[in-house]
Design a protein around this motif. Structure first.
Motif, mmCIF file in Angstrom:
data_model
loop_
_atom_site.group_PDB
_atom_site.id
_atom_site.type_symbol
_atom_site.label_atom_id
_atom_site.label_comp_id
_atom_site.label_asym_id
_atom_site.label_seq_id
_atom_site.Cartn_x
_atom_site.Cartn_y
_atom_site.Cartn_z
ATOM 1 N N PHE A 22 29.955 -29.267 17.650
ATOM 2 C CA PHE A 22 30.261 -27.886 18.034
ATOM 3 C C PHE A 22 30.335 -27.679 19.537
ATOM 4 O O PHE A 22 31.000 -26.777 20.005
ATOM 5 N N VAL A 73 19.788 -34.735 14.566
ATOM 6 C CA VAL A 73 20.418 -33.978 15.656
ATOM 7 C C VAL A 73 20.986 -34.908 16.720
ATOM 8 O O VAL A 73 20.476 -36.001 16.938
ATOM 9 N N VAL A 111 13.868 -27.709 15.031
ATOM 10 C CA VAL A 111 14.722 -28.326 16.036
ATOM 11 C C VAL A 111 16.175 -28.100 15.662
ATOM 12 O O VAL A 111 16.656 -28.629 14.661
ATOM 13 N N ALA A 112 16.852 -27.279 16.441
ATOM 14 C CA ALA A 112 18.271 -27.003 16.196
ATOM 15 C C ALA A 112 19.116 -28.089 16.846
ATOM 16 O O ALA A 112 18.641 -28.853 17.681
ATOM 17 N N ASN A 113 20.367 -28.136 16.441
ATOM 18 C CA ASN A 113 21.287 -29.152 16.956
ATOM 19 C C ASN A 113 22.308 -28.506 17.886
ATOM 20 O O ASN A 113 23.392 -29.013 18.074
ATOM 21 N N ILE A 114 21.990 -27.347 18.426
ATOM 22 C CA ILE A 114 22.991 -26.630 19.203
ATOM 23 C C ILE A 114 22.305 -25.720 20.221
ATOM 24 O O ILE A 114 21.226 -25.170 19.950
ATOM 25 N N GLU A 115 22.916 -25.620 21.395
ATOM 26 C CA GLU A 115 22.476 -24.615 22.365
ATOM 27 C C GLU A 115 23.247 -23.351 22.038
ATOM 28 O O GLU A 115 24.388 -23.178 22.431
ATOM 29 N N ALA A 116 22.608 -22.468 21.284
ATOM 30 C CA ALA A 116 23.337 -21.308 20.781
ATOM 31 C C ALA A 116 23.577 -20.305 21.906
ATOM 32 O O ALA A 116 22.799 -20.210 22.855
ATOM 33 N N ALA A 117 24.671 -19.552 21.757
ATOM 34 C CA ALA A 117 25.066 -18.591 22.778
ATOM 35 C C ALA A 117 23.969 -17.537 22.992
ATOM 36 O O ALA A 117 23.796 -17.039 24.093
ATOM 37 N N ASP A 118 23.210 -17.238 21.939
ATOM 38 C CA ASP A 118 22.189 -16.192 22.066
ATOM 39 C C ASP A 118 20.803 -16.777 22.321
ATOM 40 O O ASP A 118 19.798 -16.097 22.117
ATOM 41 N N VAL A 163 19.247 -16.007 16.615
ATOM 42 C CA VAL A 163 19.734 -15.921 15.225
ATOM 43 C C VAL A 163 19.223 -17.106 14.407
ATOM 44 O O VAL A 163 18.779 -16.948 13.267
ATOM 45 N N ILE A 164 19.253 -18.282 15.014
ATOM 46 C CA ILE A 164 18.811 -19.493 14.314
ATOM 47 C C ILE A 164 17.340 -19.363 13.923
ATOM 48 O O ILE A 164 16.950 -19.634 12.788
#
Lengths: 747, 308
Positions: free
Chosen positions: A186, A249, A298-305, A309-310
């Motif tokens: 992503f 991840v 542990v998420a696999n993304i640097e989310a915009a927010d 939300v995650i």
């Protein structure tokens, strides 16, 4: 010296398979390269969820030319022999060399293989590796026939030298190797060209992929600890989970959340297991309360927010999971407070094994056996029996139904809730142990009694069926059960005669300890159709008749005949003991005790007392490591050989006691004195089972025995002298045979 | 993702968006199969059509029934009757993961804000004699879909391999719209003249069927129907393929498969009634699997299931 870079880019590789896949890729490729005549300086393998990578440095640019020469038949040999040689070498007659030698002329096949370019070899080796890769489970996709763990999407294969990066020409099932890859699913930005390993690592990082698993693990752990620390909390270490999450991840982003208050009353093990198994969350503990109060996902993304939300989504899923857990917990507590009767009933309908009855029947047997074993391990018989009756009830609880790995842990909570003593409750948790080789062994006597009874019941049961392990097949993990029992006995220094055949008890009522644990447990299995019907015991057929008539039963009815028939199949108890001995051998071998040392100790009486057996083996093993011990062994064997030969020849046993008055030489007299001295030391040591001291005293005989054999001819012409000397050798044999049967020691 | 997707306002909007999305990807948008099934996979458009060499691409909603999951409409996300959205494409295209992610974007999941993960999950259906490898797809830690590459169905190797996507529609929709209890979820647009929630439509039926499944259904009848379906399936497959009336070669693979579906659902009902013991359970599953295998064997002999 070119460097090689390989990337096998695929759809998501299961986390648990990545570690072995890295090792396999490195081994298969480097072995293949070396076998084809290349050498290399170093190799490293890496993985992310979407790629498997190998970097080989300092590869030779081409393989060395190889000249192979094979000698064939004589030029005069029959046509068939020559044809055979041609077939095996793949050459034609005019390609063979003729060489003159002593016997005439002989054919030689000389095959010269020129050196090959690295690229050619790499292409061959990589294709073979991909096609035969040992994934635990692999699949096909689309219209292709290639198998990979998940669809393989691209291959990057580069040889980089001073002239630049060169794609290795290679195609596997329609996938052409190239020099491009892509980054994060992503956050990456399309495919990009790579020129070598360093360039690859840098560009991947720019495309939001951390290649090295160890680096991802470190980032996750550091990140999680920082988050926890910032709110005065600490992360519960879990290396297994860390490795798994690092395999899920490519760009780890830890996020921390709190567990809602309504769930904080759940046992910590429940929170941890639920979060770990379902959500792959780390548990976060509040050091002030000691409770698990938060989690790190542990998420696999640097989310915009920033992950808001995650985190919210994960928290919601967790709340649903924990609501279930809370429901189970409250439901179970209700049953526990009511005395767990519902579960006792329930276990009656759970089959343990179709020939070994239900779990409820099994619990009956274990309870009786635990009561029997209790005095041998220093436990209160009543407590042991009570604990055995409770230990498996949590199998019926909702929580264990949902999380089988909490078996035992929940049993302890529920037993405490039901008002049981702590020692009894602990046995619910600890009687399962040791669960594996790395698991510790319980030491609390009640737990030990139930743990041993549980394992011995299982083993004797499968021996009675019979359904013991054969070859590599061990579906009921009986080897592990036996090893567990062995470790329980040794770690607690227990003195139990597991299988000693004791005289039939004369008492009206069976007293504790009248049967060995194996016999006791085995007998409770004999009527497999109705395991609880006969609560009495017998050993020989005569004794059996006595028992059943004592029990007021008709010895000639069908049931008794069946039981007798089963009994005639032979002594399964002895067979089970030898299974234990085999397991013990493996266990001791791992601890550095030699196979023959164990055999020598097994040959001694009382070998069903495993603690005694190991004491013997340890003392013998230590003594044999000393110079005196090793030499004593030689002396003993020499004495024993001469004596055995003489005894065989003369048909007598020279055990009348040697008399020092017939001694002719100083060495002979010295040996008499030494033996007296040794015996004086050995006898009390043996009584105290101090085998180390006994062995040391034996080892001290080494010099006098050596001197005796140097100076004295045993087979003297004087029959009186000869007999006396043979009797002296017999003393050596007797004195040295207290700890182990030394004739079984090799060398 | 550049063009920010809007959040759907109703359950049906999510279905409609999935329908248009997969139609745009070239799938035949089929209608639900008109029988009681446990999952979208049972639709012959998936089970039978994943066999043989003929290319195939279909998408459909499938109402599914799991009698044991009935909770009288009280549990926030457990239902005995629910909807699955099913996509099946043979051979599986190389960009199936991309296509799938596109469908999430289409229903309003912003891939720049959510954490989407493909977590190992191997699929197996003992009643269909089928298995495949793939993942469960997680969105922020919640399972939103199953993604499977079929390897075997009805005991036959899948050549080529079909890619199968299954969305649990209620759970997915609740997550996308931020609804906590399934019965509170808007079914049609909440601004409609007559707004209807999922509960308006299904609360009563969940109650009725929960009672039916656990206590009402006559077990003797169900046992008999199971036997009948089993016998009928085998009987239909035993016919001579040559039909004397039409003069054509007609193998009744689909009608026989209908009986397999029936047997499977009857078994689920009996299971919910609690009249099948643990040991019998395996035997019943084996009997359904045997039927599924025979249907797969038969379908492979038909034109639609052939190798060419």
């Amino acid at each position: 010296m070119p460097d090689l870079l390989i990337e096998l880019f695929s759809e998501e590789i299961p986390a648990r398979m990545q570690g072995k896949a890295r090792d396999d890729l490195r081994k298969l490729v480097t072995d293949g390269l070396v076998e084809a005549g290349l050498t290399y300086a170093s190799a490293g393998a890496f993985s992310t969820p979407r790629r498997l990578v190998l970097s080989v440095e300092g590869l030779t640019a081409e393989s060395r030319p190889v000249r192979e020469e094979r000698k064939g038949p004589s030029t005069n040999a029959p046509a068939q022999a020559i044809e055979g040689f041609l077939r095996s070498t793949g050459l034609t007659l005019d390609q063979l060399e003729r060489r003159a030698d002593k016997k005439g002329e002989t054919f030689y096949a000389v095959v010269e293989k020129p050196g090959r370019q690295a690229a050619e070899i790499v292409a061959e080796v990589l294709e073979a590796t991909i096609r035969a890769f040992p994934w635990p489970k692999s699949m096909r996709w689309g219209s292709g026939s290639l198998r990979w763990v998940r669809p393989l999407q691209s291959i990057l294969c580069l040889l980089t030298d001073e002239t630049g990066a060169h794609v290795v020409p290679l195609e596997v099932d329609g996938i052409k190797a190239g020099n491009t890859t892509e980054g994060h699913r992503f956050m990456g930005n399309g495919r990009f060209v790579v020129t070598g390993f360093d360039d690859y690592v840098v560009k991947l990082k720019r495309a939001k992929v951390v290649l090295d698993t160890a680096e991802r693990e470190a980032a996750i752990w550091q990140g999680a600890q920082n988050l926890a620390f910032a709110s005065g909390m600490e992360v519960v270490p879990d290396p297994g989970l860390l490795a798994e999450v690092a395999g899920l991840v490519e760009w780890p982003v830890p996020l921390m959340g709190r567990i809602a208050d309504q769930f904080l009353g759940l046992p910590p093990e429940v929170l941890q297991t639920s979060m770990k198994e379902h959500q792959k969350f780390f548990s976060v503990r509040n050091p002030k309360t000691g409770r698990i109060e938060g989690f790190v996902t542990v998420a696999n993304i640097e989310a915009a927010d920033g992950g808001e939300v995650i985190l919210k989504g994960n928290q919601k899923v967790l709340a649903a999971r924990l609501s279930d857990a809370k429901f189970f917990w409250e439901n179970d507590l209700r049953v526990a407070k009511a005395g767990m009767g519902e579960w006792v009933e329930g276990l009656k309908s759970v089959t343990f094994h179709n020939k070994l009855g239900s779990q409820a029947e099994r619990i009956e047997r274990i309870a009786a056996l635990a009561r029997e074993i209790a005095p041998l391990v220093g436990a209160d018989a009543g407590d042991a029996e009570r604990a055995a009756r409770l230990a498996k009830l949590d199998l019926r609880s909702s929580m264990v139904g949902e999380f089988p790995e909490l078996q035992g842990v929940m049993g302890r909570y529920y037993a405490l809730e039901a008002g049981e003593k702590p020692a009894v409750a602990d046995a619910a948790r600890d009687h399962w142990r040791p669960k594996g080789e790395s698991d510790g062994v319980p030491t609390e006597p009640v737990s030990v009694a139930v743990a041993l009874a549980d394992k011995i019941d299982t083993l004797t049961g499968f021996w009675a069926v019979p359904d013991e392990p054969t070859g590599s097949k061990d579906p009921f993990a009986l080897r592990r059960a036996a090893l567990g029992a062995i470790r329980l006995i040794l770690a607690n220094d227990l003195r139990i005669q597991l299988a000693t055949d004791k005289p039939f008890p004369e008492s009206e009522v069976i007293q504790p300890g009248e049967f060995s644990p194996f016999e006791f447990a085995y007998l409770s299995h004999l009527d497999l159709e109705q395991p609880n019907r006969l609560r009495s015991y017998y050993w020989t057929e005569r004794d059996f008749m006595k028992v059943i008539s004592k029990a007021g039963m008709d010895p000639y009815n069908h049931y008794c005949k069946q039981t007798l028939k089963g009994f005639e199949k032979g002594n399964r108890v002895a067979d089970l003991l030898s299974f234990f001995h085999d397991r013990l051998k493996v266990y001791l071998k791992d601890q550095g005790v030699r196979h023959d040392v164990i055999d020598a100790c097994l040959a001694m009486p009382g070998n069903d007392d495993l603690t005694l057996l190991v004491k013997r083996a340890t003392a013998l093993s230590e003594t044999l490591k000393t110079e005196d011990g090793a030499n004593l062994l030689q002396g003993f064997k020499r004495a024993n050989n001469i004596l055995s030969q003489a005894e065989a020849k003369d048909g007598v046993e020279y055990s009348f006691g040697a008399d020092p008055k017939f001694a002719e030489t100083d060495e002979e007299r010295a040996l008499f004195t030494a033996l007296d001295k040794a015996e004086a030391a050995i006898t009390p040591a043996m009584q105290a089972e101090d085998f180390g001291t006994a062995m040391a005293a034996m080892a001290a005989l080494r010099a006098p025995i050596d001197a005796f054999f140097t100076a004295v001819q045993v087979n003297s012409d004087n029959p009186v002298i000869r007999r006396n000397r043979l009797n002296l050798l017999h003393r050596i044999r007797a004195v040295c045979s207290g700890v182990a049967d030394l004739t079984r020691i090799e060398g | 993702m550049s063009d920010a997707p809007t959040t759907p306002r109703s359950f049906q909007e999510i279905i409609l968006r999935l329908q248009s999305y997969w139609a745009a990807q070239g799938c035949a948008v089929l209608q639900p199969y008109d029988m009681e099934v446990g999952a979208g996979t049972f639709h012959p458009a998936t089970t039978l059509r994943s066999l043989g060499a003929k290319p195939w691409a279909a998408a459909y909603v499938q109402p599914s029934r799991r009698p044991t999951d009935g909770r009288y409409g009280e549990n926030p996300n457990r239902l005995q009757h629910y909807y699955q959205y099913q996509v099946i494409i043979k051979p599986s295209p190389a960009n199936l993961q991309e296509l799938y992610l596109g469908s999430l974007a289409a229903i309003g999941i912003d891939l720049g804000v959510h954490d989407i993960r493909f977590v190992e999950d191997d699929w197996e259906s003992p009643t269909l004699g089928a298995w495949g490898l793939g993942w469960e797809v997680w969105c922020d830690g919640m399972e939103v879909s199953q993604f499977t590459y079929f390897q075997q169905v009805g005991g036959h190797d899948c050549k080529p391999v079909s890619g199968e996507l299954t969305y649990g529609l209620e759970r997915l929709a609740m997550y996308v719209m931020g609804v906590d209890h399934v019965m509170d979820m808007p079914f049609n647009d909440p601004d409609s003249p007559i707004p209807l929630t999922y509960g308006d439509i299904f609360r009563q039926t969940e109650e009725e069927y929960s009672r039916h499944n656990f206590d009402g259904a006559t077990t003797e009848m169900l046992f008999q129907h199971f036997k009948d379906a089993e016998a009928e399936c085998e009987r239909l497959l035993a016919f001579d393929p040559q039909d004397p009336k039409s003069g054509k070669r007609i193998i009744m693979a689909h009608p026989a498969y209908d009986q397999t579906i029936k047997a499977s659902h009857l078994f689920n009902l009996l299971d919910a009634r609690g009249v099948i013991s643990v040991t019998e359970r395996q035997a019943y599953i084996g009997r359904v699997r045997a039927l599924a295998k025979k249907c797969a064997d038969a379908f492979r002999l038909t034109e639609a299931g052939a190798d060419q």
